[in-house]
Design an enzyme around this catalytic site. Structure first.
Site, PDB file in Angstrom:
ATOM      1  N   CYS A 166       0.825  -1.216   0.000  1.00  0.00           N
ATOM      2  CA  CYS A 166       0.000   0.000   0.000  1.00  0.00           C
ATOM      3  C   CYS A 166       0.857   1.263   0.000  1.00  0.00           C
ATOM      4  CB  CYS A 166      -0.953  -0.024   1.190  1.00  0.00           C
ATOM      5  SG  CYS A 166      -0.187  -0.479   2.757  1.00  0.00           S
TER       6      CYS A 166
HETATM    7  N1  NDP Z   1      -4.596  -4.546   4.775  1.00  0.00           N
HETATM    8  C1  NDP Z   1      -3.974  -3.788   3.857  1.00  0.00           C
HETATM    9  O1  NDP Z   1      -4.157  -2.572   3.779  1.00  0.00           O
HETATM   10  C2  NDP Z   1      -3.036  -4.420   2.886  1.00  0.00           C
HETATM   11  C3  NDP Z   1      -2.712  -5.757   2.957  1.00  0.00           C
HETATM   12  N2  NDP Z   1      -1.814  -6.289   2.067  1.00  0.00           N
HETATM   13  C4  NDP Z   1      -1.433  -7.690   2.153  1.00  0.00           C
HETATM   14  O2  NDP Z   1      -2.530  -8.494   1.729  1.00  0.00           O
HETATM   15  C5  NDP Z   1      -2.573  -9.709   2.463  1.00  0.00           C
HETATM   16  C6  NDP Z   1      -3.928  -9.819   3.162  1.00  0.00           C
HETATM   17  O3  NDP Z   1      -4.067  -8.707   4.019  1.00  0.00           O
HETATM   18  P1  NDP Z   1      -5.369  -8.468   4.927  1.00  0.00           P
HETATM   19  O4  NDP Z   1      -6.602  -8.717   4.134  1.00  0.00           O
HETATM   20  O5  NDP Z   1      -5.180  -7.182   5.578  1.00  0.00           O
HETATM   21  O6  NDP Z   1      -5.198  -9.666   5.988  1.00  0.00           O
HETATM   22  P2  NDP Z   1      -6.220 -10.220   7.083  1.00  0.00           P
HETATM   23  O7  NDP Z   1      -5.392 -10.560   8.270  1.00  0.00           O
HETATM   24  O8  NDP Z   1      -7.357  -9.267   7.254  1.00  0.00           O
HETATM   25  O9  NDP Z   1      -6.764 -11.578   6.415  1.00  0.00           O
HETATM   26  C7  NDP Z   1      -5.959 -12.700   6.219  1.00  0.00           C
HETATM   27  C8  NDP Z   1      -6.815 -13.810   5.658  1.00  0.00           C
HETATM   28  O10 NDP Z   1      -6.022 -14.981   5.433  1.00  0.00           O
HETATM   29  C9  NDP Z   1      -6.682 -16.132   6.016  1.00  0.00           C
HETATM   30  N3  NDP Z   1      -5.663 -17.136   6.284  1.00  0.00           N
HETATM   31  C10 NDP Z   1      -4.739 -17.161   7.274  1.00  0.00           C
HETATM   32  N4  NDP Z   1      -3.945 -18.258   7.149  1.00  0.00           N
HETATM   33  C11 NDP Z   1      -4.365 -18.919   6.035  1.00  0.00           C
HETATM   34  C12 NDP Z   1      -3.957 -20.128   5.395  1.00  0.00           C
HETATM   35  N5  NDP Z   1      -2.945 -20.854   5.857  1.00  0.00           N
HETATM   36  N6  NDP Z   1      -4.626 -20.528   4.300  1.00  0.00           N
HETATM   37  C13 NDP Z   1      -5.675 -19.803   3.819  1.00  0.00           C
HETATM   38  N7  NDP Z   1      -6.101 -18.649   4.389  1.00  0.00           N
HETATM   39  C14 NDP Z   1      -5.452 -18.210   5.475  1.00  0.00           C
HETATM   40  C15 NDP Z   1      -7.384 -15.514   7.207  1.00  0.00           C
HETATM   41  O11 NDP Z   1      -8.429 -16.314   7.727  1.00  0.00           O
HETATM   42  P3  NDP Z   1      -8.218 -17.384   8.924  1.00  0.00           P
HETATM   43  O12 NDP Z   1      -7.110 -16.842   9.799  1.00  0.00           O
HETATM   44  O13 NDP Z   1      -9.541 -17.442   9.597  1.00  0.00           O
HETATM   45  O14 NDP Z   1      -7.834 -18.638   8.250  1.00  0.00           O
HETATM   46  C16 NDP Z   1      -7.947 -14.261   6.558  1.00  0.00           C
HETATM   47  O15 NDP Z   1      -9.054 -14.602   5.756  1.00  0.00           O
HETATM   48  C17 NDP Z   1      -1.383  -9.664   3.425  1.00  0.00           C
HETATM   49  O16 NDP Z   1      -0.269 -10.272   2.847  1.00  0.00           O
HETATM   50  C18 NDP Z   1      -1.108  -8.161   3.562  1.00  0.00           C
HETATM   51  O17 NDP Z   1       0.228  -7.915   3.894  1.00  0.00           O
HETATM   52  C19 NDP Z   1      -1.273  -5.551   1.061  1.00  0.00           C
HETATM   53  C20 NDP Z   1      -1.573  -4.225   0.940  1.00  0.00           C
HETATM   54  C21 NDP Z   1      -2.467  -3.541   1.866  1.00  0.00           C
HETATM   55  C1  X2W Z   2      -0.837   0.088   9.136  1.00  0.00           C
HETATM   56  C2  X2W Z   2       0.005  -1.125   8.841  1.00  0.00           C
HETATM   57  O1  X2W Z   2       0.348  -1.899   9.715  1.00  0.00           O
HETATM   58  N1  X2W Z   2       0.344  -1.313   7.575  1.00  0.00           N
HETATM   59  C3  X2W Z   2       1.121  -2.437   7.135  1.00  0.00           C
HETATM   60  C4  X2W Z   2       1.321  -2.401   5.647  1.00  0.00           C
HETATM   61  C5  X2W Z   2       0.275  -3.133   4.879  1.00  0.00           C
HETATM   62  C6  X2W Z   2       0.675  -3.425   3.432  1.00  0.00           C
HETATM   63  O2  X2W Z   2       0.858  -2.718   2.503  1.00  0.00           O
HETATM   64  O3  X2W Z   2       0.913  -4.566   3.140  1.00  0.00           O
HETATM   65  P1  X2W Z   2       2.095  -5.547   2.834  1.00  0.00           P
HETATM   66  O4  X2W Z   2       2.332  -6.107   4.165  1.00  0.00           O
HETATM   67  O5  X2W Z   2       1.462  -6.493   1.918  1.00  0.00           O
HETATM   68  O6  X2W Z   2       3.297  -4.960   2.241  1.00  0.00           O
HETATM   69  C7  X2W Z   2       2.500  -2.435   7.782  1.00  0.00           C
HETATM   70  O7  X2W Z   2       3.071  -1.396   8.031  1.00  0.00           O
HETATM   71  O8  X2W Z   2       3.050  -3.529   7.924  1.00  0.00           O
END
Ligand code: NDP
Ligand code: X2W
Length: 337
Positions: A154
């Protein structure tokens, strides 16, 4: 219709993806998965994310047999933690699926990068080499050909979209590293409860000073060193990056504006960047949208840029959807506007 599966569907980015895939005219939302031992196993997604009630009521299926999913899938979206994506991606790839990974597991090529910044040794160097970085506005030609797309982080999305036009046009003095200060809402930390995202613990403050994994991601893909300091803010979603840089000799406001126009002048609907000129970007104007808003002002040899995105959308899931659209020759903002 392309059969599309979301792994990690109960998380913040996974739920956003579910809504997009559901509304996409060429994608079939074929299955939603969580971990094999998930506490949310078999619940309808809409029980966790109430705004999806009556829209996406599909159950969250435990992922016990990834190979069986791979056999049915055209497209797999990994909305999972870095280590989980690292472990799962290759199996889907070996079965010929298109894989769009929202984690950091395939974003940066380079010795020791994963052990230094992610705490694990990368085991899939060949796929790491083949992975294409999914910065949609800048990498579309490579995305069109790729089987594995590493969707950018992000903060790196907000930062690079603002700086890249100027760097590509030679308008930044790289001897003075651009300084990026960015504030993120708490959803950036994911849905799982932790002290970091606990309501009473969150206060506006810097974190990861000189050590955040997004610094090398930004610097590598910009080919320019940067100082990057992330901050956590007490709001749910959105990122605002304020970036200060020194202009190269001969660069001025006119050349900056021309570089921005050149990078992002194509017609509405073909990309997700909106140029604000001398107005400043704000989180309010981008939350719940797929857009990155960029504003800038030049004074003498210095420029201050502001860049705002929704971390869950342009910072993750809507950028993944842009990549799906590019890869499959659909209009880039299909299911996003
Ligand atoms: N949040 C953000 O703003 C951003 C996030 N990202 C990246 O995107 C990815 C997802 O982020 P986010 O949606 O915030 O994460 P969350 O923690 O909100 O969700 C993670 C999901 O993965 C599932 N999960 C965990 N372990 C497993 C497994 N072994 N197999 C299948 N499913 C699994 C969880 O469900 P359960 O634990 O119930 O299995 C849950 O549905 C991460 O890599 C994050 O770094 C990238 C950019 C921005
Ligand atoms: C507020 C906050 O905790 N933000 C996350 C960044 C989330 C993101 O961009 O995701 P990736 O982990 O996929 O790079 C952090 O700093 O780790």
């Amino acid at each position: 219709m392309l059969n599309t599966y979301i792994i990690g569907a109960s998380g913040y980015t996974g739920a956003e993806l579910a809504k997009m895939v559901y509304t996409h005219p060429h994608l079939n939302l074929a299955g939603l998965y969580v971990s094999a031992n998930s506490l949310d196993a078999n619940k309808p997604l809409s029980e966790l994310h109430g705004q999806l009630k009556g829209i996406v009521d599909l159950p969250l299926t435990p992922l016990v047999d990834p190979a069986a999913v791979a056999a049915q899938a055209d497209i797999v979206l990994l909305a999972t933690a870095h280590e989980v994506s690292h472990d799962l991606a290759t199996m889907f790839l070996s079965k010929g699926c298109q894989v769009f990974d929202l984690s950091g597991a395939f974003r940066v090529k380079g010795d020791d990068f994963y052990s230094q910044y992610y705490g694990f040794e990368h085991q899939h160097q060949q796929w790491l080499e083949k992975a294409v970085y999914g910065l949609a506005e800048w990498n579309s030609q490579a995305i069109e050909q790729a089987q594995l797309i590493a969707v950018p982080g992000c903060y790196p999305t907000a930062s690079q979209l603002a700086l890249k036009p100027l760097l590509k046009s030679g308008l930044i003095d790289k001897n003075q590293w651009p300084v990026i200060n960015a504030v993120s809402g708490v959803s950036g930390a994911g849905r799982k409860a932790s002290m970091v995202n606990s309501f009473c613990e969150v206060s506006l403050q810097a974190y990861g000073v000189f050590g955040h994994r997004h610094q090398p991601e930004i610097a590598t893909h910009l080919d320019c060193d940067v100082i990057f300091t992330p901050h956590l803010g007490n709001f749910k979603r959105g990122i605002l990056a304020t970036i200060t840089a020194k202009l190269a000799p001969g660069a001025d406001a006119e050349k900056v504006a021309a570089a921005m126009q050149k990078a992002y002048q194509s017609q509405a609907g073909q990309h997700a960047v909106r140029l604000l000129g001398e107005q400043t970007a704000s989180i309010q104007n981008v939350v719940n949208t797929c857009f990155c808003d960029i504003g800038w002002k030049v004074q003498g040899q210095h420029i201050i840029l502001t860049s705002a995105i929704d971390n869950l959308l342009k910072g993750a899931s809507s950028q993944a959807m842009q990549c799906i659209n590019i890869r499959n020759n659909y209009p880039q903002l299909t299911a996003l506007v």
